[in-house]
Design a protein around this motif. Structure first.
Motif, PDB file in Angstrom:
ATOM      1  N   SER A  28       2.053   0.587 -10.753  1.00 51.69           N
ATOM      2  CA  SER A  28       2.754   1.736 -10.203  1.00 51.69           C
ATOM      3  C   SER A  28       2.111   3.039 -10.676  1.00 51.69           C
ATOM      4  N   GLU A 111       1.334   3.686  -2.278  1.00 54.04           N
ATOM      5  CA  GLU A 111       1.324   2.746  -1.159  1.00 54.04           C
ATOM      6  C   GLU A 111       0.360   3.172  -0.063  1.00 54.04           C
ATOM      7  N   THR A 114      -3.204   1.616  -0.088  1.00 53.36           N
ATOM      8  CA  THR A 114      -3.287   0.150  -0.174  1.00 53.36           C
ATOM      9  C   THR A 114      -4.680  -0.355   0.172  1.00 53.36           C
ATOM     10  N   THR A 139       8.786  -2.251  -7.419  1.00 51.23           N
ATOM     11  CA  THR A 139       8.300  -2.732  -6.118  1.00 51.23           C
ATOM     12  C   THR A 139       6.785  -2.587  -6.021  1.00 51.23           C
ATOM     13  N   GLN A 140       6.233  -1.511  -6.623  1.00 55.08           N
ATOM     14  CA  GLN A 140       4.781  -1.357  -6.591  1.00 55.08           C
ATOM     15  C   GLN A 140       4.096  -2.477  -7.371  1.00 55.08           C
ATOM     16  N   THR A 141       4.729  -2.922  -8.471  1.00 56.75           N
ATOM     17  CA  THR A 141       4.189  -4.044  -9.240  1.00 56.75           C
ATOM     18  C   THR A 141       4.116  -5.281  -8.354  1.00 56.75           C
ATOM     19  N   LYS A 142       5.157  -5.516  -7.602  1.00 59.92           N
ATOM     20  CA  LYS A 142       5.205  -6.681  -6.718  1.00 59.92           C
ATOM     21  C   LYS A 142       4.190  -6.539  -5.582  1.00 59.92           C
ATOM     22  N   ARG A 143       4.065  -5.316  -5.057  1.00 59.25           N
ATOM     23  CA  ARG A 143       3.133  -5.085  -3.954  1.00 59.25           C
ATOM     24  C   ARG A 143       1.704  -5.390  -4.386  1.00 59.25           C
ATOM     25  N   HIS A 144       1.311  -4.854  -5.538  1.00 56.95           N
ATOM     26  CA  HIS A 144      -0.055  -5.082  -5.995  1.00 56.95           C
ATOM     27  C   HIS A 144      -0.294  -6.538  -6.370  1.00 56.95           C
ATOM     28  N   ASP A 368       6.132  -7.008   4.654  1.00 59.80           N
ATOM     29  CA  ASP A 368       6.557  -5.895   3.807  1.00 59.80           C
ATOM     30  C   ASP A 368       5.978  -6.135   2.425  1.00 59.80           C
ATOM     31  N   ASN A 370       6.220  -4.656  -0.251  1.00 61.21           N
ATOM     32  CA  ASN A 370       7.082  -4.368  -1.392  1.00 61.21           C
ATOM     33  C   ASN A 370       8.081  -5.490  -1.654  1.00 61.21           C
ATOM     34  N   THR A 371       8.530  -6.148  -0.584  1.00 57.78           N
ATOM     35  CA  THR A 371       9.552  -7.194  -0.736  1.00 57.78           C
ATOM     36  C   THR A 371       9.032  -8.580  -0.342  1.00 57.78           C
TER      37      THR A 371
END
Length: 631
Positions: A28, A111, A114, A139-144, A368, A370-371
């Motif tokens: 993040s 984001e 990306t 959410t950024q941790t999960k996205r990356h 998505d 993020n999720t």
């Protein structure tokens, strides 16, 4: 330098003996990625004295650490990054220890960047995902983490940074570890190594900290030195994408390239994946002489015992372990262009050394990031990720990206700008692609055209609504009928009553509308007919797609160039009035763009002539191109 430096010769020799680890830092915004890399450079004594002096000066101007040196400024080299205190572009840095050399990519946390993060991850073997100890897994941790998984990274360090701001709490660290491991269960990482640290103070980065007596694991640098991330590419099935056919004289014909995986030796059986033609390896040639064996990563020239038709882009493989060959497959796609993806639009696909036209035939779902939810979508925007179906213009030899990164990765290239539009990772081939073949007909296009005593062609009328396309086209068809030509008129309104009645007027639907019409027009050309198409067709890419379906001599683009003001004044259907009132969305010329043709074979300016006169100009160019003859 920050410490005594070895001679350049000794350094080069030492570096040659070490293994290389490519890794990325991600997480993040404000998690401390740039500070961590700065700390690694500082601790490994790779900062020159003049750099250190400049860093002290910049820290006073841009720094965020008070009187202390701001190590993040070593990496955030862009002026915009320093002013905003964020990372925008990917920054690559090199450093080394006695045990290993490293190339680290500092990737953006926002984001909207990306695609930059994906670029940095594409060559990495390990990811250091920073988590702010005060905020936990975001959410950024999960996205990356998802993007790292998508791009094939299998080893992750969860760097719980700023642990000093949480009093070096074991409970805080343990809670973050449990939370991350729970989330990452479905991402398929081979190893997850949580490490508590403080990039600012250096705690547990390169040396253990007395403030973390409860932690028994390695420091970050120790782990980076020891972790084994190298897949044994030589043990994988042999893949040799042909980069160049080397034919210096009549006595030598070799195939040059880099062995993507596996091992090959003289005497090994070989097969061309796409054609199935086989032979035996005769020699493995290099500038330094012939080799007894070539391994993954070796750049060599292979000669064969037989004369086999092989070209750039072909993939050589072992007969018992071939890649899949298909013209349709499913892939994950990261969209990297400002202009949106529209299924049906033609792009160039580059996989290994093969480049071929390709079309995204279906967008299965958008992800998505993020999720990780799967969302319905008809198009993709910048930085968005989706699972798609792709069809290529020619069969392609490939492996699933999970099995082989070299033969499973590809890029899509915009045919107009040559820009990279997307990066893709192949999931699997579509079974039906290997079972569907073109059915040869005993009566071909030429035979049908001879029966009609004419040459087939597509006359493509394009222009704004109300420009006069249909009026002129009707007169052209009438003139051709009088001359005994066989024609078919396809009009934009008429096809929407049947073939395309399921489509609306969004950009994506407009693309699909023209794709379908182009395929129908091609069938009429195959039937030996002159097909007259009247469509606004606002996008150059779609007009080019239709042009590419037939021979260049069989396509005539006719731009009916009528000023927008004239079209609005005419407004025969009352559409402009409604569009200007906001009643019709996505109306070309009002709320949706029209891309003027740059290379139309004929431009008709309607204010300068009657429909009869302009139609006669169309007949004249058809005569000039040899498509029709006057009696």
């Amino acid at each position: 330098m920050h410490a005594p430096a070895a001679s350049s010769a000794a350094l080069a020799d030492a570096v040659a003996q070490k293994t290389l680890l490519r890794f990325i830092t991600c997480g993040s915004v404000d998690d401390g990625k740039s500070t961590l890399i700065g700390r690694l450079l500082y601790d490994t004594k790779l900062i020159f004295d003049d750099q250190l002096a400049a860093l002290e000066k910049d820290s006073k101007k841009y720094g965020t650490t008070g009187p202390a040196i701001d190590l993040a400024l070593l990496v955030d080299g862009l002026e915009a990054e320093r002013e905003q205190g964020i990372t925008i572009d990917v920054a690559y840095r090199y450093f080394a220890t006695d045990k290993r050399t490293f190339i680290v990519a500092d990737t953006p946390g926002h984001e909207q960047y990306t695609r930059n993060m994906a670029t940095g991850a594409s060559t990495a073997g390990l990811a250091v995902i920073l988590v702010d100890a005060r905020k936990g897994v975001l959410t950024q941790t999960k996205r990356h983490s998802f993007i790292c998984s998508l791009l094939g990274i299998r080893h992750v360090v969860v760097a719980v940074n700023k642990i000093d701001l949480m009093d070096y709490s074991h409970r805080v660290f343990a809670d973050i570890e449990v939370s991350y491991r729970e989330f990452a269960k479905k991402l398929g990482f081979e190893s997850i190594t949580p490490i508590p640290m403080s990039a600012l103070t250096g705690a547990n980065v390169s040396a253990p900290s007395p403030d973390l007596p409860w932690y028994r694991g390695p420091t970050l640098l120790e782990h980076l030195e020891q972790v084994d991330v190298d897949a044994d590419l030589s043990a994988q099935p042999m893949r040799f994408p042909v980069q160049w056919v080397n034919r210096p004289n009549l006595d030598f014909r070799g195939f040059a390239g880099t062995l993507a995986s596996g091992t090959v030796r003289p005497g090994d059986p070989i097969v061309v994946a796409a054609s199935g033609k086989s032979s035996t390896v005769a020699r493995i040639v290099t500038m330094d002489g012939d080799l007894d064996a070539a391994h993954a990563g070796d750049s060599v020239t292979i000669t064969l015992a037989d004369e086999v038709d092989i070209a750039r882009g072909d993939v050589l493989a072992h007969p018992t372990a071939r890649p899949e060959v298909a013209n349709q497959f499913t892939a994950n796609l990261i969209w990297m262009e400002e202009e949106r993806l529209f299924p049906g639009r033609s792009y160039l696909l580059k996989c290994g050394t093969r480049t071929t036209p390709a079309t995204v035939t279906g967008l299965k779902h958008k992800i998505d990031v993020n999720t990780l939810d799967e969302l319905a979508a008809k198009t993709l925007g910048l930085n968005e990720i989706a699972e798609v179906n792709i069809e290529t213009g020619a069969p392609l030899a490939f492996d699933a990206y999970a099995d082989n990164h070299d033969t499973g990765a590809f890029i899509l290239i915009d045919r107009e700008t040559n820009a990279t539009a997307a990066a893709g990772m192949i999931l699997h081939g579509l079974r039906r692609a290997t079972n569907i073949h073109h059915h040869a007909s005993l009566v071909d296009r030429s035979a049908r055209a001879r029966l009609k005593r004419q040459k087939p062609a597509i006359l493509w009328f394009t222009g704004l609504s109300g420009s006069g396309k249909s009026t002129i086209a009707n007169v052209v068809e009438q003139k051709l009928a009088v001359m005994g030509q066989h024609t078919m008129l396809l009009d934009g309104d008429n096809v929407r009553h049947g073939l395309n009645k399921d489509l609306g007027f969004t950009d994506a639907d407009r693309v699909e509308n023209i794709r379908r019409v182009g395929e129908v027009a091609k069938l009429f050309v195959d039937a030996g007919t002159i097909v007259i198409c009247c469509f606004i067709s606002p996008f150059e890419a779609e007009r080019s797609l239709v042009r590419g379906l037939v021979d260049e001599s069989e396509f005539v683009e006719i731009f009916v160039d009528t000023p927008l003001e004239t079209c609005i004044a005419r407004d025969p259907k009352g559409l402009y009035r409604r569009a200007l009132a906001g009643e019709i969305p996505n109306f070309t010329g009002v709320s949706s763009p029209y891309e003027r043709p740059e290379d139309a074979e004929l431009v008709l300016e309607t204010p300068t002539g009657t429909a009869e006169e302009l139609a006669e100009r169309v007949i004249e160019i058809l005569v000039a191109k040899g498509l029709i003859e006057r009696d």
